[in-house]
Scaffold this motif. Structure first.
Motif, PDB file in Angstrom:
ATOM      1  N   ARG A 205     -50.134 -15.036-129.300  1.00 47.16           N
ATOM      2  CA  ARG A 205     -49.418 -14.949-128.056  1.00 47.16           C
ATOM      3  C   ARG A 205     -50.463 -16.051-127.321  1.00 47.16           C
ATOM      4  O   ARG A 205     -51.445 -15.974-126.986  1.00 47.16           O
ATOM      5  CB  ARG A 205     -49.490 -13.779-127.288  1.00 47.16           C
TER       6      ARG A 205
ATOM      7  N   ARG B  22     -43.818 -27.392-126.933  1.00 45.51           N
ATOM      8  CA  ARG B  22     -43.483 -25.934-126.370  1.00 45.51           C
ATOM      9  C   ARG B  22     -43.239 -26.103-124.884  1.00 45.51           C
ATOM     10  O   ARG B  22     -44.105 -26.529-124.290  1.00 45.51           O
ATOM     11  CB  ARG B  22     -44.253 -24.973-126.743  1.00 45.51           C
TER      12      ARG B  22
ATOM     13  N   GLU C 256     -42.640 -23.943-121.222  1.00 47.32           N
ATOM     14  CA  GLU C 256     -42.451 -22.748-120.486  1.00 47.32           C
ATOM     15  C   GLU C 256     -41.777 -23.341-119.239  1.00 47.32           C
ATOM     16  O   GLU C 256     -42.358 -23.966-118.598  1.00 47.32           O
ATOM     17  CB  GLU C 256     -44.086 -22.095-120.085  1.00 47.32           C
TER      18      GLU C 256
ATOM     19  N   HIS D 194     -33.823 -17.611-121.609  1.00 48.98           N
ATOM     20  CA  HIS D 194     -35.000 -17.931-122.203  1.00 48.98           C
ATOM     21  C   HIS D 194     -35.790 -18.860-121.578  1.00 48.98           C
ATOM     22  O   HIS D 194     -35.415 -19.897-121.581  1.00 48.98           O
ATOM     23  CB  HIS D 194     -34.586 -18.224-123.763  1.00 48.98           C
ATOM     24  N   ASN D 195     -37.050 -18.366-121.146  1.00 51.82           N
ATOM     25  CA  ASN D 195     -37.939 -19.434-120.585  1.00 51.82           C
ATOM     26  C   ASN D 195     -38.670 -20.405-121.447  1.00 51.82           C
ATOM     27  O   ASN D 195     -39.088 -21.572-121.040  1.00 51.82           O
ATOM     28  CB  ASN D 195     -38.864 -18.491-119.685  1.00 51.82           C
ATOM     29  N   THR D 196     -38.924 -19.830-122.797  1.00 49.82           N
ATOM     30  CA  THR D 196     -39.648 -20.802-123.589  1.00 49.82           C
ATOM     31  C   THR D 196     -38.821 -21.459-124.435  1.00 49.82           C
ATOM     32  O   THR D 196     -38.010 -20.875-125.038  1.00 49.82           O
ATOM     33  CB  THR D 196     -40.608 -19.747-124.429  1.00 49.82           C
TER      34      THR D 196
ATOM     35  N   GLY E  52     -48.116 -16.187-122.506  1.00 51.74           N
ATOM     36  CA  GLY E  52     -46.893 -15.272-122.339  1.00 51.74           C
ATOM     37  C   GLY E  52     -45.884 -15.276-123.575  1.00 51.74           C
ATOM     38  O   GLY E  52     -44.922 -14.566-123.668  1.00 51.74           O
ATOM     39  N   SER E  53     -45.753 -16.336-124.423  1.00 52.83           N
ATOM     40  CA  SER E  53     -44.974 -16.609-125.542  1.00 52.83           C
ATOM     41  C   SER E  53     -45.687 -16.528-126.727  1.00 52.83           C
ATOM     42  O   SER E  53     -46.908 -16.950-127.088  1.00 52.83           O
ATOM     43  CB  SER E  53     -44.263 -17.833-125.310  1.00 52.83           C
TER      44      SER E  53
ATOM     45  N   SER F 118     -35.667 -20.975-129.061  1.00 50.95           N
ATOM     46  CA  SER F 118     -35.934 -20.496-127.712  1.00 50.95           C
ATOM     47  C   SER F 118     -36.357 -19.029-127.632  1.00 50.95           C
ATOM     48  O   SER F 118     -35.967 -18.358-128.917  1.00 50.95           O
ATOM     49  CB  SER F 118     -34.861 -20.577-126.653  1.00 50.95           C
ATOM     50  N   SER F 119     -37.011 -18.452-126.867  1.00 47.11           N
ATOM     51  CA  SER F 119     -37.540 -17.185-126.856  1.00 47.11           C
ATOM     52  C   SER F 119     -37.845 -16.754-125.314  1.00 47.11           C
ATOM     53  O   SER F 119     -38.146 -17.552-124.699  1.00 47.11           O
ATOM     54  CB  SER F 119     -38.858 -16.901-127.767  1.00 47.11           C
TER      55      SER F 119
ATOM     56  N   SER G 237     -39.682 -15.174-122.366  1.00 47.58           N
ATOM     57  CA  SER G 237     -41.412 -14.771-122.246  1.00 47.58           C
ATOM     58  C   SER G 237     -41.570 -13.499-121.794  1.00 47.58           C
ATOM     59  O   SER G 237     -40.842 -12.553-121.591  1.00 47.58           O
ATOM     60  CB  SER G 237     -41.794 -15.888-121.093  1.00 47.58           C
TER      61      SER G 237
END
Lengths: 114, 115
Positions: free
Chosen positions: A95, B48, B50, B29-31, A98-99, B94-95, B97
């Motif tokens: 992590r 990546r 954010e 999805h923020n990421t 936050g990801s 994407s994922s 956060s």
């Protein structure tokens, strides 16, 4: 430097057999271990995942075995089917901000003969 | 729910030409990640985001690659000029956060061939 080592590179099994794919990692900061399945022309899709607080997770015919002390984990596919023929990637994630960021192994090409 | 959408699916260009790939992540999805996948290899992270901020671009070859994510939603990845060695599949993922987020969802990828 390859952070996640995966073996074998390719695997051929007969229908009904057991497929076993092994992975090892070095970075102890990894705390989430997913396995992805990829069919030709498609992106990887999450198959099953485990966190290091358990030693085994089973979902249907798919089982992850995890050995935290050895920093190794493996995927077992029971009763392998021709439809399981695909490339399998193990990954290890940590992590950050936050990801989770998955770091992938090189993949195992699985062929299941009918 | 729609998945991660990438376009084009395939692109063939001559070396030294520019090329751009587009990605629409899963709503909310923020990421957002861009990965490079060479033939017979696992995906390797390029960059990546954010939201609209690039927080990890250490593996992006900045002399020829650039990326942007305007308004924190869609993203484009550009190569200028393309080289023969850039032939690969470019994957967007994407994922969500935040606490509990773990899985990255991948698009189908753009297969680039540089001739």
């Amino acid at each position: 430097q390859q952070q996640v080592k995966q073996s074998p590179q390719s695997l051929i099994v007969q229908k009904g057999g057991i497929s076993i794919i092994n992975c090892a990692y070095e970075n102890t900061a990894f705390d989430y271990f997913p396995w992805y399945q990829q069919f030709p022309g498609k992106g990887p899709a999450l198959l099953i995942a485990i966190r290091p607080d358990v030693s085994e997770k089973k979902e249907g015919r798919f089982t992850i075995s995890f050995n935290k002390s050895a920093k190794q984990f493996s995927l077992h596919i029971m009763d392998s089917q021709p439809g399981d023929s695909a490339t399998y990637f193990c990954a290890a994630s940590s992590r950050t901000g936050g990801s989770y960021i998955p770091t992938f192994g090189r993949g195992t090409s699985l062929i299941v003969h009918p | 729910e729609a998945g991660v959408v990438q376009s084009p699916r395939y692109k063939i260009i001559e070396k030294k030409q520019p090329v751009a790939f587009w990605c629409n992540p899963i709503s909310g999805h923020n990421t957002l990640y861009w990965y490079l996948q060479n033939l017979g290899q696992g995906p390797e992270l390029l960059i990546r985001y954010e939201n609209e901020e690039a927080v990890d671009d250490s593996q992006l070859p900045k002399d020829r690659f650039s990326a942007e994510r305007l308004k924190g939603v869609d993203s484009t990845l550009k190569i200028q000029p393309a080289e023969l060695g850039d032939s690969a599949v470019y994957l967007c993922a994407s994922s969500p956060s935040g606490r509990g987020a773990s899985e990255a969802f991948f698009g189908q990828g753009t297969r680039l061939t540089v001739v």
